[in-house]
Scaffold this active site. Structure first.
Site, PDB file in Angstrom:
ATOM      1  N   HIS A 183      86.399  49.384  65.063  1.00 25.40           N
ATOM      2  CA  HIS A 183      85.563  49.544  66.249  1.00 25.40           C
ATOM      3  C   HIS A 183      84.743  50.810  66.147  1.00 25.40           C
ATOM      4  O   HIS A 183      84.120  51.229  67.101  1.00 25.40           O
ATOM      5  CB  HIS A 183      86.412  49.610  67.509  1.00 25.40           C
TER       6      HIS A 183
ATOM      7  N   HIS B 111      83.515  41.143  65.587  1.00 27.36           N
ATOM      8  CA  HIS B 111      84.160  41.237  64.274  1.00 27.36           C
ATOM      9  C   HIS B 111      84.062  39.916  63.535  1.00 27.36           C
ATOM     10  O   HIS B 111      84.832  39.657  62.614  1.00 27.36           O
ATOM     11  CB  HIS B 111      85.642  41.580  64.426  1.00 27.36           C
TER      12      HIS B 111
END
Lengths: 333, 229
Positions: A218, A59
């Site tokens: 995700h 991320h």
């Protein structure tokens, strides 16, 4: 299944190589714990409340690159999309501790919660007090206790950095961060999937003409799959849901974050911003600052999220506080 | 003697578990893509590769120490919820396996302790569509009638876990990344429950073989088969 093309070496080395790259952006300020997925500041003032942030890798720049003056004292990365293990979190905790305890800020996911909780127990055995304020801004989940932490981490880590730098005690620092968490709301939309770099496989599938509102960072499925619609309609839907959730009301002053999930163009984000600001004007909500960027990404996922943080004087001051980290820097406000 | 597994036998079986979970990477990731973020297979393969390395580095040792080596490796290398959950499973069992061999009573106490520890750590209950739904029936099978041939008992534990994993298809997720899916998760088994089934199958020496995604092949027939050793 198609494999997504990426600029990589051995997939097993991804996280390690990313961390080494981040350190080289700020080598005077940052150091990596040898052999660990932990970055920390070289100079942490004695007696300061420590701040550790972390979560799964993939991320970037969140959370690993949000270490520096005014932000976190240490960050800990897991493997891609997987929470870091307790022994690594403990290393970060020890690196950040300067006698006043350590605050943990990370996203509210079962894996992160369990690993940080075990680490907190290990830290307590070593005499380090910890407190935890999880990021839980994603309104795609109805039950507030179960909300995921997404791009709102940008503001929560910023406020936590300010609180830990300026407050004398862990409790006091945690209280301000809790107020940030309680006034923070986000909602995302995915247009195209990202992929898992280890395997090159897409993390979910989305039809040619489909988008998913509430998609997690995700690639967890969101809450509603819709036909692709014009930007204005999409923004209206998202702003409506966000305003109704807190709820925000006429006269509120907010900070707005437009987060690029990875592969969305600046042009699209400005089209979003234009309509969002019209809607906020109509709702009588004042925007004090806007942050646009790819802060919390999900590889090459296309889409964006909107984050609203309702401000009071202290939270506004926290956002204005200067910071200097590889992932984000700003001068004094 | 078929009522105990000596240290060498335990080591071979744990190594088989490590290989099986690395081999199951794609199956488990495919299952996770249906209701999670699609990385479960990668997570488990990474953890069990580290566990295999730890077992080989440590060399032969007491069964409890071998379980501990696997548990520590999983805790440090899987990442995510899986590291804590499956690490806790092996570490809880390690504490109950004290002698130079594993007996039926060790399996019963170990799996019961694991069930309790995993539930406490994860805040989940049976019925929440997690690996507990495979672990609970496995523990029950382990604590059934005593004096059973231990290899047959292992096969029954694996079969019970498989039936438990299969039953998760009809459950609604109440924890983890799947929880936001609600009814969209129906029809898909929980990937963690599948992983646990593969662990028990490999430890029992039951050949899982190539299979379609899903837990159906871990059905009742495996209970009648002897371990190949």
């Amino acid at each position: 299944m198609t494999r997504v093309k990426k600029i990589l070496n051995d997939p097993a080395d991804i996280v390690s190589e990313v961390l080494d790259g981040i350190v080289r952006l700020a080598e005077d300020d940052l150091v990596r714990v040898a052999g660990a997925r932990v970055l920390h500041r070289r100079r942490i003032p004695e007696g300061k409340v420590g701040l550790v942030v972390g979560g799964g890798a993939g991320h970037e720049p969140m959370y690993s690159a949000f270490v520096g003056e005014g932000l976190a004292d240490a960050s800990v990365s897991g493997a891609v999309f997987a929470a870091p293990p307790p022994d690594q979190i403990l290393l970060a905790t020890e690196a950040a501790h300067r006698g006043r305890g350590v605050l943990y800020v990370y996203g509210n996911y079962a894996g992160d919660n369990m690993n940080f909780d075990v680490a907190a127990e290990l830290a307590a055995e070593r005499g380090i007090e910890t407190r935890t304020v999880r990021v839980a801004d994603d309104i795609a989940t109805a039950d507030p206790a179960e909300r995921r932490g997404i791009a709102g981490a940008f503001y929560q880590v910023k406020v936590a950095g300010f609180a830990c730098a300026t407050r004398d005690g862990l409790e006091d620092a945690a209280r301000l961060v809790e107020r940030c968490r309680d006034n923070l709301r986000s909602l995302g939309v995915a247009v195209r999937p990202g992929s898992l770099p280890e395997t090159g496989e897409l993390t979910f599938e989305l039809g040619e003409n489909e988008i998913e509102i509430g998609m997690g960072v995700h690639g967890e499925r969101g809450v509603e799959r819709r036909e692709l619609m014009p930007a204005d309609e999409l923004v209206e839907e998202m702003v409506r849901r966000l305003l109704a959730d807190l709820p925000f009301s006429r006269g509120d002053e907010i900070a707005v974050l437009i987060d690029n999930l990875g592969a969305t163009t600046w042009a699209e984000l400005m089209i979003v911003n234009r309509r969002m600001r019209q809607l906020l004007d109509e709702a009588g909500i004042r925007v004090r600052r806007t942050d646009v960027g790819a802060w919390m990404t999900s590889q090459e996922m296309a889409g964006f999220s909107l984050t609203f943080l309702r401000l009071d004087e202290e939270l506004a001051a926290a956002l204005d506080h200067p910071v200097r980290a590889p992932g984000f820097a700003q001068g004094g406000g | 003697m078929a009522d105990r597994l000596d240290a060498g036998d335990v080591r071979e079986r744990l190594l088989a578990v490590c290989r099986a979970l690395q081999a199951a990477r794609d199956e488990l990731s495919a299952a996770d893509r249906e209701i999670g973020d699609g990385d479960h297979g990668v997570t488990m393969a990474r953890g069990f590769a580290a566990a295999e390395e730890a077992l080989r580095a440590a060399g032969p040792g007491l069964p409890g120490a071998q379980f501990r080596a696997v548990g520590m490796a999983l805790m440090s290398h899987c990442g995510g919820a899986a590291g804590i959950v499956f690490g806790t499973l092996f570490l809880s069992m390690a504490r109950e396996i004290r002698g130079d061999a594993i007996e039926a009573g060790d399996l019963c106490r170990g799996l019961r302790a694991a069930l309790e520890a995993v539930a406490r750590r994860g805040g989940a209950k049976p019925g929440d569509k997690t690996m507990l739904d495979a672990l609970a029936p496995a523990a029950e099978a382990a604590c059934g009638e005593p004096r059973k041939d231990i290899r047959r008992l292992l096969a029954e534990i694996a079969a019970a876990a498989g039936r438990g994993a299969e039953a998760t298809r009809e459950m609604l997720p109440r924890t983890g990344k799947a929880k936001t899916l609600g009814e969209r998760a129906l029809g898909h088994p929980d990937p963690g429950a599948l992983s646990l089934t593969r662990i028990f199958e490999a430890f029992a020496g039951v050949d899982a073989g190539p299979r379609k995604q899903g837990a159906s092949a871990a059905g009742a027939t495996t209970g009648d088969r002897e371990a190949p050793r």
